[in-house]
Motif scaffolding. Structure first.
Motif, short mmCIF file in Angstrom:
data_model
loop_
_atom_site.label_atom_id
_atom_site.label_comp_id
_atom_site.label_asym_id
_atom_site.label_seq_id
_atom_site.Cartn_x
_atom_site.Cartn_y
_atom_site.Cartn_z
N TYR A 130 0.83 -1.20 0.00
CA TYR A 130 0.00 0.00 0.00
C TYR A 130 0.87 1.25 0.00
O TYR A 130 1.97 1.26 0.53
CB TYR A 130 -0.92 -0.02 1.23
N ARG A 131 0.38 2.32 -0.64
CA ARG A 131 1.07 3.62 -0.74
C ARG A 131 2.36 3.52 -1.54
O ARG A 131 3.39 4.05 -1.16
CB ARG A 131 1.35 4.21 0.63
N ASN A 132 2.30 2.80 -2.66
CA ASN A 132 3.36 2.79 -3.66
C ASN A 132 2.77 3.35 -4.94
O ASN A 132 1.71 3.98 -4.90
CB ASN A 132 3.90 1.37 -3.85
N GLN A 133 3.40 3.13 -6.05
CA GLN A 133 2.92 3.65 -7.34
C GLN A 133 2.63 2.51 -8.31
O GLN A 133 2.91 2.60 -9.50
CB GLN A 133 3.95 4.61 -7.94
N ILE A 134 2.07 1.43 -7.81
CA ILE A 134 1.78 0.24 -8.61
C ILE A 134 0.72 0.55 -9.66
O ILE A 134 -0.33 1.11 -9.34
CB ILE A 134 1.29 -0.92 -7.71
N THR A 135 0.99 0.19 -10.90
CA THR A 135 0.02 0.42 -11.98
C THR A 135 -0.59 -0.87 -12.51
O THR A 135 -1.58 -0.82 -13.22
CB THR A 135 0.68 1.18 -13.15
N GLU A 136 0.00 -2.01 -12.18
CA GLU A 136 -0.57 -3.27 -12.64
C GLU A 136 -0.14 -4.41 -11.72
O GLU A 136 0.86 -4.30 -11.01
CB GLU A 136 -0.17 -3.58 -14.08
N ILE A 137 -0.92 -5.46 -11.74
CA ILE A 137 -0.61 -6.65 -10.96
C ILE A 137 -0.28 -7.76 -11.95
O ILE A 137 -1.12 -8.14 -12.75
CB ILE A 137 -1.79 -7.05 -10.07
N PRO A 138 0.93 -8.29 -11.91
CA PRO A 138 1.28 -9.35 -12.87
C PRO A 138 0.55 -10.64 -12.56
O PRO A 138 0.29 -10.97 -11.39
CB PRO A 138 2.79 -9.51 -12.66
N LYS A 139 0.22 -11.39 -13.60
CA LYS A 139 -0.50 -12.64 -13.39
C LYS A 139 0.34 -13.65 -12.61
O LYS A 139 -0.19 -14.53 -11.97
CB LYS A 139 -0.98 -13.23 -14.71
N GLU A 140 1.65 -13.49 -12.62
CA GLU A 140 2.53 -14.41 -11.89
C GLU A 140 2.32 -14.34 -10.38
O GLU A 140 2.77 -15.21 -9.65
CB GLU A 140 4.00 -14.11 -12.22
N ILE A 141 1.62 -13.32 -9.91
CA ILE A 141 1.36 -13.20 -8.48
C ILE A 141 0.58 -14.43 -7.97
O ILE A 141 0.64 -14.78 -6.80
CB ILE A 141 0.60 -11.89 -8.16
N CYS A 142 -0.11 -15.09 -8.88
CA CYS A 142 -0.86 -16.30 -8.51
C CYS A 142 0.05 -17.44 -8.09
O CYS A 142 -0.40 -18.41 -7.50
CB CYS A 142 -1.74 -16.74 -9.67
N GLN A 143 1.34 -17.33 -8.37
CA GLN A 143 2.29 -18.35 -7.94
C GLN A 143 2.48 -18.35 -6.42
O GLN A 143 3.02 -19.28 -5.86
CB GLN A 143 3.64 -18.14 -8.63
N LEU A 144 2.05 -17.28 -5.77
CA LEU A 144 2.19 -17.18 -4.31
C LEU A 144 1.06 -17.97 -3.67
O LEU A 144 0.13 -17.42 -3.09
CB LEU A 144 2.17 -15.72 -3.87
N SER A 145 1.15 -19.28 -3.74
CA SER A 145 0.06 -20.14 -3.32
C SER A 145 -0.16 -20.16 -1.81
O SER A 145 -1.21 -20.60 -1.36
CB SER A 145 0.29 -21.57 -3.82
N ASN A 146 0.79 -19.69 -1.02
CA ASN A 146 0.61 -19.64 0.43
C ASN A 146 0.09 -18.30 0.91
O ASN A 146 -0.10 -18.12 2.11
CB ASN A 146 1.94 -19.94 1.14
N LEU A 147 -0.14 -17.38 -0.01
CA LEU A 147 -0.65 -16.07 0.38
C LEU A 147 -2.03 -16.25 0.99
O LEU A 147 -2.98 -16.64 0.32
CB LEU A 147 -0.71 -15.15 -0.83
N ARG A 148 -2.16 -16.04 2.30
CA ARG A 148 -3.39 -16.34 3.01
C ARG A 148 -4.06 -15.11 3.60
O ARG A 148 -5.21 -15.16 3.96
CB ARG A 148 -3.12 -17.31 4.14
N TYR A 149 -3.35 -14.07 3.75
CA TYR A 149 -3.91 -12.92 4.42
C TYR A 149 -4.26 -11.84 3.43
O TYR A 149 -5.02 -12.08 2.53
CB TYR A 149 -2.97 -12.45 5.54
#
Length: 120
Positions: free
Chosen positions: A68-87
């Motif tokens: 939060y509070r960065n300058q992100i303009t897109e979310i890469p589809k590879e983020i789905c590789q973070l299979s343990n992301l629970r929160y």
């Protein structure tokens, strides 16, 4: 001074498995971050990232990511590789507000994904 503080926090994260680099004015992740084993939490709140660092995708044990509070303009589809992301994945998108939410698919209802659309 800030560089020393970043390195101190990285060393601490090797023990705690939680990396807190909030408000450090970072544009990129320092190379030393890749040496943290089994990292579970990353707090990159209030920095200057324009994209999600590729290094984050290598943390297979990651459970919490705060960008939060960065300058992100897109979310890469590879983020789905973070299979343990629970929160909570907190990523405000600036500029281009169109996003294909099908990219952010995780198996099971245990995953909570917050995408906050913001100008800041």
């Amino acid at each position: 001074m800030a560089e020393n503080e970043v390195l101190r926090r990285i060393q601490e994260a090797k023990k705690t498995k939680s990396l807190d680099l909030n408000s450090m004015r970072l544009l990129t992740l320092p190379n030393e971050v890749k040496d943290i084993q089994r990292l579970r939490n990353i707090n990159l709140y209030r920095n200057a990232f324009e994209s999600i660092p590729d290094e984050i995708l290598q943390f297979n044990f990651l459970e919490n990511l705060n960008m939060y509070r960065n300058q992100i303009t897109e979310i890469p589809k590879e983020i789905c590789q973070l299979s343990n992301l629970r929160y909570t994945l907190i990523i405000p998108l600036v500029g281009n507000r169109q996003i294909d939410l099908r990219v952010i698919k995780f198996a099971g209802s245990q995953y909570l994904i917050n995408i906050i659309f913001s100008e800041s």
